[in-house]
Design a protein around this motif. Structure first.
Motif, PDB file in Angstrom:
ATOM      1  N   ALA A   1      41.241 -49.662 104.344  1.00 44.78           N
ATOM      2  CA  ALA A   1      41.548 -50.742 105.601  1.00 44.78           C
ATOM      3  C   ALA A   1      43.260 -51.072 105.233  1.00 44.78           C
ATOM      4  O   ALA A   1      43.830 -51.568 106.320  1.00 44.78           O
ATOM      5  N   LEU A   2      44.088 -50.094 104.366  1.00 49.85           N
ATOM      6  CA  LEU A   2      45.519 -50.365 104.352  1.00 49.85           C
ATOM      7  C   LEU A   2      46.077 -50.138 105.648  1.00 49.85           C
ATOM      8  O   LEU A   2      47.039 -50.776 106.129  1.00 49.85           O
ATOM      9  N   PRO A   3      45.785 -49.148 106.348  1.00 53.77           N
ATOM     10  CA  PRO A   3      46.575 -48.593 107.500  1.00 53.77           C
ATOM     11  C   PRO A   3      46.382 -49.630 108.699  1.00 53.77           C
ATOM     12  O   PRO A   3      47.414 -49.818 109.445  1.00 53.77           O
ATOM     13  N   LEU A   4      45.141 -50.155 108.892  1.00 50.53           N
ATOM     14  CA  LEU A   4      44.948 -51.183 109.883  1.00 50.53           C
ATOM     15  C   LEU A   4      45.789 -52.302 109.523  1.00 50.53           C
ATOM     16  O   LEU A   4      46.486 -52.914 110.626  1.00 50.53           O
ATOM     17  N   ILE A   5      45.831 -52.800 108.486  1.00 51.61           N
ATOM     18  CA  ILE A   5      46.663 -54.126 108.032  1.00 51.61           C
ATOM     19  C   ILE A   5      48.210 -53.780 108.470  1.00 51.61           C
ATOM     20  O   ILE A   5      48.772 -54.816 108.694  1.00 51.61           O
ATOM     21  N   ILE A   6      48.591 -52.538 108.016  1.00 50.69           N
ATOM     22  CA  ILE A   6      50.128 -52.439 108.385  1.00 50.69           C
ATOM     23  C   ILE A   6      50.394 -52.202 109.821  1.00 50.69           C
ATOM     24  O   ILE A   6      51.240 -52.883 110.319  1.00 50.69           O
ATOM     25  N   VAL A   7      49.495 -51.876 110.609  1.00 51.88           N
ATOM     26  CA  VAL A   7      49.773 -51.634 112.122  1.00 51.88           C
ATOM     27  C   VAL A   7      49.847 -53.199 112.641  1.00 51.88           C
ATOM     28  O   VAL A   7      50.467 -53.507 113.403  1.00 51.88           O
ATOM     29  N   GLY A   8      48.636 -54.023 111.911  1.00 53.32           N
ATOM     30  CA  GLY A   8      48.703 -55.357 112.610  1.00 53.32           C
ATOM     31  C   GLY A   8      50.006 -56.049 112.342  1.00 53.32           C
ATOM     32  O   GLY A   8      50.396 -56.836 112.980  1.00 53.32           O
ATOM     33  N   VAL A   9      50.450 -55.896 111.158  1.00 55.14           N
ATOM     34  CA  VAL A   9      51.595 -56.573 110.634  1.00 55.14           C
ATOM     35  C   VAL A   9      52.745 -56.201 111.549  1.00 55.14           C
ATOM     36  O   VAL A   9      53.610 -57.017 112.191  1.00 55.14           O
ATOM     37  N   ILE A  10      52.945 -54.887 111.925  1.00 49.23           N
ATOM     38  CA  ILE A  10      54.086 -54.537 112.981  1.00 49.23           C
ATOM     39  C   ILE A  10      53.718 -54.958 114.311  1.00 49.23           C
ATOM     40  O   ILE A  10      55.029 -55.326 114.855  1.00 49.23           O
ATOM     41  N   LEU A  11      52.747 -54.935 114.778  1.00 43.57           N
ATOM     42  CA  LEU A  11      52.336 -55.481 116.088  1.00 43.57           C
ATOM     43  C   LEU A  11      52.769 -56.995 116.087  1.00 43.57           C
ATOM     44  O   LEU A  11      53.406 -57.573 116.895  1.00 43.57           O
ATOM     45  N   LEU A  12      52.562 -57.864 115.019  1.00 44.55           N
ATOM     46  CA  LEU A  12      52.632 -59.356 114.910  1.00 44.55           C
ATOM     47  C   LEU A  12      54.544 -59.581 115.021  1.00 44.55           C
ATOM     48  O   LEU A  12      54.954 -60.249 115.553  1.00 44.55           O
ATOM     49  N   CYS A  13      55.179 -58.525 114.012  1.00 42.74           N
ATOM     50  CA  CYS A  13      56.625 -58.547 114.185  1.00 42.74           C
ATOM     51  C   CYS A  13      57.120 -58.400 115.384  1.00 42.74           C
ATOM     52  O   CYS A  13      57.937 -58.940 115.673  1.00 42.74           O
ATOM     53  N   LEU A  14      56.532 -57.389 116.049  1.00 40.71           N
ATOM     54  CA  LEU A  14      57.135 -57.206 117.577  1.00 40.71           C
ATOM     55  C   LEU A  14      56.979 -58.352 118.398  1.00 40.71           C
ATOM     56  O   LEU A  14      57.924 -58.524 119.209  1.00 40.71           O
ATOM     57  N   ILE A  15      55.660 -59.018 118.355  1.00 38.29           N
ATOM     58  CA  ILE A  15      55.444 -59.975 119.373  1.00 38.29           C
ATOM     59  C   ILE A  15      56.147 -61.040 119.127  1.00 38.29           C
ATOM     60  O   ILE A  15      56.954 -61.707 119.879  1.00 38.29           O
ATOM     61  N   CYS A  16      56.725 -61.463 117.861  1.00 37.67           N
ATOM     62  CA  CYS A  16      57.403 -62.315 117.269  1.00 37.67           C
ATOM     63  C   CYS A  16      58.994 -62.257 117.797  1.00 37.67           C
ATOM     64  O   CYS A  16      59.715 -63.132 118.168  1.00 37.67           O
ATOM     65  N   THR A  17      59.328 -61.154 117.711  1.00 42.94           N
ATOM     66  CA  THR A  17      60.641 -60.750 118.127  1.00 42.94           C
ATOM     67  C   THR A  17      60.833 -60.940 119.497  1.00 42.94           C
ATOM     68  O   THR A  17      62.003 -61.484 120.015  1.00 42.94           O
ATOM     69  N   CYS A  18      59.979 -60.304 120.155  1.00 41.95           N
ATOM     70  CA  CYS A  18      59.959 -60.329 121.721  1.00 41.95           C
ATOM     71  C   CYS A  18      60.031 -61.656 122.143  1.00 41.95           C
ATOM     72  O   CYS A  18      60.542 -62.263 123.224  1.00 41.95           O
ATOM     73  N   SER A  19      59.078 -62.432 121.710  1.00 39.86           N
ATOM     74  CA  SER A  19      58.814 -64.228 122.083  1.00 39.86           C
ATOM     75  C   SER A  19      60.281 -64.798 121.751  1.00 39.86           C
ATOM     76  O   SER A  19      60.621 -65.548 122.536  1.00 39.86           O
ATOM     77  N   GLY A  20      60.821 -64.463 120.630  1.00 37.29           N
ATOM     78  CA  GLY A  20      62.188 -65.206 120.407  1.00 37.29           C
ATOM     79  C   GLY A  20      63.289 -64.708 121.225  1.00 37.29           C
ATOM     80  O   GLY A  20      64.014 -65.636 121.350  1.00 37.29           O
ATOM     81  N   PHE A  21      63.300 -63.500 121.792  1.00 34.91           N
ATOM     82  CA  PHE A  21      64.311 -62.894 122.569  1.00 34.91           C
ATOM     83  C   PHE A  21      64.092 -63.555 123.814  1.00 34.91           C
ATOM     84  O   PHE A  21      65.110 -63.997 124.706  1.00 34.91           O
ATOM     85  N   PHE A  22      62.991 -63.443 124.476  1.00 38.72           N
ATOM     86  CA  PHE A  22      62.747 -64.222 125.720  1.00 38.72           C
ATOM     87  C   PHE A  22      63.144 -65.651 125.715  1.00 38.72           C
ATOM     88  O   PHE A  22      63.686 -66.107 126.640  1.00 38.72           O
TER      89      PHE A  22
END
Length: 206
Positions: free
Chosen positions: A163-184
């Motif tokens: 289950a480790l790869p799925l957790i890593i992918v989820g963390v990356i997506l969450l970081c991208l969403i937070c970064t984009c939201s903050g930028f806009f």
């Protein structure tokens, strides 16, 4: 046999034994002494031994070369103890010893009066344990043992690392969403749409 004795360690006759028998004894060069030692270092009347209370007390008689006990020069009386060394001058030394008394009237056991002890009987060998008798069945045949069930191994446990790869992918997506939201949010709050996205508004940003 005397109870105490002197043994010459060094002097004109090493190894010579002088039994001490009497209440008042003198040691000196003259032959009249109880312990006569013919040596130039020994005075004619060198030392005196007095028996009191079951022990000998030694006193120097004003000798020229002095009397020593265990290397210490006598200046008065000294109660002798077994094993002590008496020195007359520098060359003569005597060991003071205790000699055990033997009672001549003690009863002696002759060889004819010895008690003959019979030899001990030989040990009786232990009886051998009885042999087990074969089991007999009284008209009945024992039931055959039930067949053993085949062992089925349990299913392999899922590895925790799958289950480790799925957790890593989820963390990356969450970081991208937070970064984009903050930028806009930053662009919108500072009205920087024309600076970052002029192609969305065409000539309106001119």
């Amino acid at each position: 046999m005397a109870q105490f004795q002197l043994v010459m360690h060094s002097g004109p006759t090493p190894g010579k034994t002088f039994p001490l028998e009497g209440d008042v004894l003198t040691i000196g060069r003259e032959a009249s002494n109880a312990v006569a030692i013919n040596d130039a270092e020994v005075s004619r009347k060198h030392t005196q031994l007095v028996f009191q209370g079951g022990k000998y007390i030694i006193t120097d008689l004003g000798s020229t070369n002095g009397t020593f006990v265990n290397g210490q020069r006598l200046t008065g009386q000294h109660v002798l103890q077994p094993g002590e060394i008496i020195s007359l001058g520098e060359q003569i030394s005597l060991l003071y010893e205790v000699v055990a008394k033997v009672d001549p009237n003690a009863t002696m056991i002759s060889s004819a009066a010895r008690v003959v002890v019979p030899p001990a009987p030989a040990p009786i060998p232990a009886a051998a344990p009885p042999q087990p008798q074969p089991q007999q069945y009284a008209g009945q045949i024992p039931a055959s043992p039930e067949p053993e069930q085949a062992y089925i191994p349990p299913p392999p446990a899922k590895k925790a690392g799958s289950a480790l790869p799925l957790i890593i992918v989820g963390v990356i997506l969450l970081c991208l969403i937070c970064t984009c939201s903050g930028f806009f949010w930053y662009v919108d709050s500072n009205v920087l749409w024309c600076d970052f996205f002029p192609f969305l508004f065409g000539g309106a940003c001119g």
